[in-house]
Design a protein around this motif. Sequence first.
Motif, mmCIF file in Angstrom:
data_model
loop_
_atom_site.group_PDB
_atom_site.id
_atom_site.type_symbol
_atom_site.label_atom_id
_atom_site.label_comp_id
_atom_site.label_asym_id
_atom_site.label_seq_id
_atom_site.Cartn_x
_atom_site.Cartn_y
_atom_site.Cartn_z
ATOM 1 N N ILE A 79 -24.779 41.787 -29.448
ATOM 2 C CA ILE A 79 -24.976 40.906 -30.343
ATOM 3 C C ILE A 79 -23.638 40.690 -31.322
ATOM 4 O O ILE A 79 -23.023 39.749 -31.403
ATOM 5 N N ARG A 80 -23.181 41.950 -31.618
ATOM 6 C CA ARG A 80 -21.988 41.875 -32.581
ATOM 7 C C ARG A 80 -20.803 41.542 -31.709
ATOM 8 O O ARG A 80 -20.084 40.709 -32.313
ATOM 9 N N PHE A 81 -20.564 41.887 -30.543
ATOM 10 C CA PHE A 81 -19.606 41.543 -29.492
ATOM 11 C C PHE A 81 -19.349 39.905 -29.377
ATOM 12 O O PHE A 81 -18.369 39.576 -29.673
ATOM 13 N N SER A 82 -20.612 39.470 -29.362
ATOM 14 C CA SER A 82 -20.627 37.991 -29.222
ATOM 15 C C SER A 82 -20.184 37.189 -30.688
ATOM 16 O O SER A 82 -19.223 36.433 -30.512
ATOM 17 N N LEU A 83 -20.650 37.771 -31.687
ATOM 18 C CA LEU A 83 -20.324 37.074 -32.961
ATOM 19 C C LEU A 83 -18.749 37.257 -33.230
ATOM 20 O O LEU A 83 -18.092 36.432 -33.677
ATOM 21 N N ALA A 127 -28.185 39.550 -24.201
ATOM 22 C CA ALA A 127 -27.803 39.388 -25.560
ATOM 23 C C ALA A 127 -26.588 39.035 -25.875
ATOM 24 O O ALA A 127 -26.199 38.372 -26.601
ATOM 25 N N GLN A 128 -25.616 39.594 -25.190
ATOM 26 C CA GLN A 128 -24.181 39.300 -25.171
ATOM 27 C C GLN A 128 -24.012 37.999 -24.845
ATOM 28 O O GLN A 128 -23.503 36.957 -25.440
ATOM 29 N N HIS A 129 -24.072 37.558 -23.409
ATOM 30 C CA HIS A 129 -23.765 36.293 -23.049
ATOM 31 C C HIS A 129 -24.600 35.165 -23.480
ATOM 32 O O HIS A 129 -24.056 34.105 -23.548
ATOM 33 N N LEU A 130 -26.027 35.249 -23.812
ATOM 34 C CA LEU A 130 -26.757 34.047 -24.122
ATOM 35 C C LEU A 130 -26.612 33.560 -25.575
ATOM 36 O O LEU A 130 -26.602 32.710 -25.924
ATOM 37 N N LEU A 131 -26.249 35.018 -26.340
ATOM 38 C CA LEU A 131 -25.984 34.633 -27.767
ATOM 39 C C LEU A 131 -24.606 33.630 -27.856
ATOM 40 O O LEU A 131 -24.439 32.748 -28.522
ATOM 41 N N TYR A 132 -23.519 34.175 -27.090
ATOM 42 C CA TYR A 132 -22.475 33.358 -27.060
ATOM 43 C C TYR A 132 -22.608 31.927 -26.469
ATOM 44 O O TYR A 132 -21.976 31.007 -27.070
ATOM 45 N N SER A 133 -23.420 31.881 -25.521
ATOM 46 C CA SER A 133 -23.740 30.534 -25.064
ATOM 47 C C SER A 133 -24.343 29.487 -26.327
ATOM 48 O O SER A 133 -24.250 28.277 -26.217
ATOM 49 N N ALA A 134 -25.306 30.412 -26.930
ATOM 50 C CA ALA A 134 -26.109 29.863 -28.030
ATOM 51 C C ALA A 134 -25.118 29.259 -29.097
ATOM 52 O O ALA A 134 -25.312 28.188 -29.677
ATOM 53 N N LEU A 135 -24.028 30.142 -29.212
ATOM 54 C CA LEU A 135 -23.196 29.723 -30.408
ATOM 55 C C LEU A 135 -22.269 28.400 -29.988
ATOM 56 O O LEU A 135 -21.773 27.844 -30.877
ATOM 57 N N ILE A 136 -21.870 28.357 -28.776
ATOM 58 C CA ILE A 136 -20.849 27.295 -28.472
ATOM 59 C C ILE A 136 -21.775 26.172 -28.152
ATOM 60 O O ILE A 136 -21.242 24.980 -27.559
ATOM 61 N N ASP A 137 -23.091 26.329 -27.944
ATOM 62 C CA ASP A 137 -24.112 25.018 -27.625
ATOM 63 C C ASP A 137 -23.860 24.091 -28.823
ATOM 64 O O ASP A 137 -24.129 24.631 -29.952
ATOM 65 N N PRO A 138 -23.759 22.796 -28.646
ATOM 66 C CA PRO A 138 -23.651 21.882 -29.629
ATOM 67 C C PRO A 138 -24.977 21.398 -30.552
ATOM 68 O O PRO A 138 -24.834 20.725 -31.472
ATOM 69 N N ASN A 139 -26.167 22.062 -29.740
ATOM 70 C CA ASN A 139 -27.360 21.773 -30.306
ATOM 71 C C ASN A 139 -27.823 23.131 -31.264
ATOM 72 O O ASN A 139 -27.603 24.152 -30.981
ATOM 73 N N PRO A 140 -29.021 22.822 -31.865
ATOM 74 C CA PRO A 140 -29.443 23.824 -32.786
ATOM 75 C C PRO A 140 -30.314 24.753 -31.725
ATOM 76 O O PRO A 140 -30.859 24.569 -30.826
#
Length: 661
Positions: free
Chosen positions: A348-352, A490-503
């Motif tokens: 989680i921390r790594f993606s952030l 946790a790593q890749h899906l969080l990063y995907s969530a962060l760059i997704d233009p949607n909520p």
Amino acid sequence: MIRPDQPLTKQQALTLYKKLLLPRRIEERMLMLLRQNKISKWFSGIGQEAIAVGVASALSEDDYLLPMHRNLGLFTMRQVNLYKLFCQLLGKADGFTGGRDRSFHFGIPEKRIVGMISHLAATMPVADGLALASKLRDSGYVAASFCGDGATSEGEFHEALNLAAVWKLPVIFVIENNGYGLSTPTEEQYACKDLVDRAWGYGIGGVKIDGNDIFSVRDAVRKAKKLALKGQPTLIEAKTFRMRGHEEASGTFYVSEDKIKEWKKKDPLLRFEQWLLHEDIISGSDERTDLQAEVDEYFMPVLERALEAEEPEFDRRQQEQRLFAPVAVHDKQPESENVSEKRFVDAIRFSLEQVLEKHEEYLMMGQDIAEYGGVFKVTEGFVNRFGKERIRNTPIIEAGALGCAVGLALEGFKPIVEMQFADFISCGFNQVVNNISKGQYRWMPPLNITIRAPHGAGVGAGPYHSQSPEGWFMQHPGLKIVVPATVEDAQHLLYSALIDPNPVLFFEHKKLYRSIRQVTNDRCIPEELGNARIHRRGSDVSIITYGMGVHWAHSIADQYHKREIEIEIVDLRCLAPLDFATVKESVGKTNRALLLQEPSATLGPMSELSSLLGEQCFEQLDAPIMRCSSLDIPVPFSPALEKHYLAENRLKETLDQLLAY
């Protein structure tokens, strides 16, 4: 009536009068249309025009306006396209929301107008976000947010004022105190002498003004803007009166005739006309009649055209496409040559870290996330690396932070909001399901907002720190809901969530934070959200689950493998969008489905899966669809009790029952 704070030429005075007159004349026409059943509802601002027109005339075109029901003058002052405005008010296809929402429930980003929702005070924290964006970029604009006297009792009013004070935001809050919250008079709304008294409690400036005197309004707003740009928010209480009912159907029977007569003498248009006469700018009723005719000639032909405009037609595909902006995983990079072992919390921390390092528009908000590093230490050290402007402690609020995120996202920032515990998201439920989820469907641009929510039981934290509320949000279209089960996800899906233009709502299981490890790539690999994954292949039964349930499923699958029973494990990974195609394919192969979830049984996520399987896979099933859920009781505190609450305690029994059918 006070003298204008800045002298007006004759032409300026007449122009201001016509701007004050325009919303009144439009409203009078709308009331006729209401009686003719050509519009369904109208919230009248007759008698309050000086506030909207005064505020807008005192601010610049770059300043944001966040109106409420009775602020037609804000839209006319910003020279909003009248045809589209009338179509909006009439519910026509050419309106700003194309019939998807009503009257003033819309915004126009290019006009710096952010529309309201029915939940009073809900856009006030949004004004904080817009103001924070101005402050961070030193843009020099302010946000002016409106509410009525009744809305000052709402929690979001107080959270917004407190946040603005603490963060020293360039924001102006305008209370249109018109005497009534629907039928409830002010003396039953609050006990303080004046609503502006609340400003002192929050440490911000406050001023009470005559809301029916346009010069008083303009003077107060100009002064408030100067202070706001110095980091001193202001609460303005504009005393006025609602000359008509809350909306026309409710009438004014609860108001005495004497009070109405008294306030008619203070009509802002009448007072302005008297000033024009006193200053010899106009000489009598003939000139007033000519000015009215000029205003009518300006808008009436446009209104007639709007009355003949097309009604909206329902196109299901078009309506559904408005929910989410397309996702282009354009920053996908090749995997790094480097890998390392990480815990769930490290991933989680790594993606952030990766998004915060690469993109300045990302910032984080939450309780205790700065110097303290968050209660789970996910953001420990972040404030030293990225600064307090981007790693922001909030007061103990949820709705205020989530609403602020909306304002930031409207200005192009990509806010990440941490709920200290997922349980507390209930305090921000309104913002999530009414502002954020419906935003793009209604009128907003895509909102790149990521909400991180530590959830889940198994750690002896009791009823208020152990819930799994992810299912609460599945019935609110416009949200993506992600629940990772592995370190890699946790790593890749969080990063995907962060760059997704949607909520995106991103649920992180607390028990997994430091209990599982995995070697993962040292670069985040984005993907489009909404794809399930087969964790283990099998032929005898499918366990469909997500999050902690994946680990429970693996544990029991190992036991049954010794009995030569092969269990297929489907990890949903995302609850919205839901990858039902993968579920359907798995069940079609094994002909048995066990739906495993950590939340309680009733109305949990697996209830929806069960319905879909029953509708679409009935002929392929060799046994009833079975659910294994936690009990329909609050999460107990004692580990001995919690163990029996959790679904894992009944998994073997349920699986045996399914296999024996």
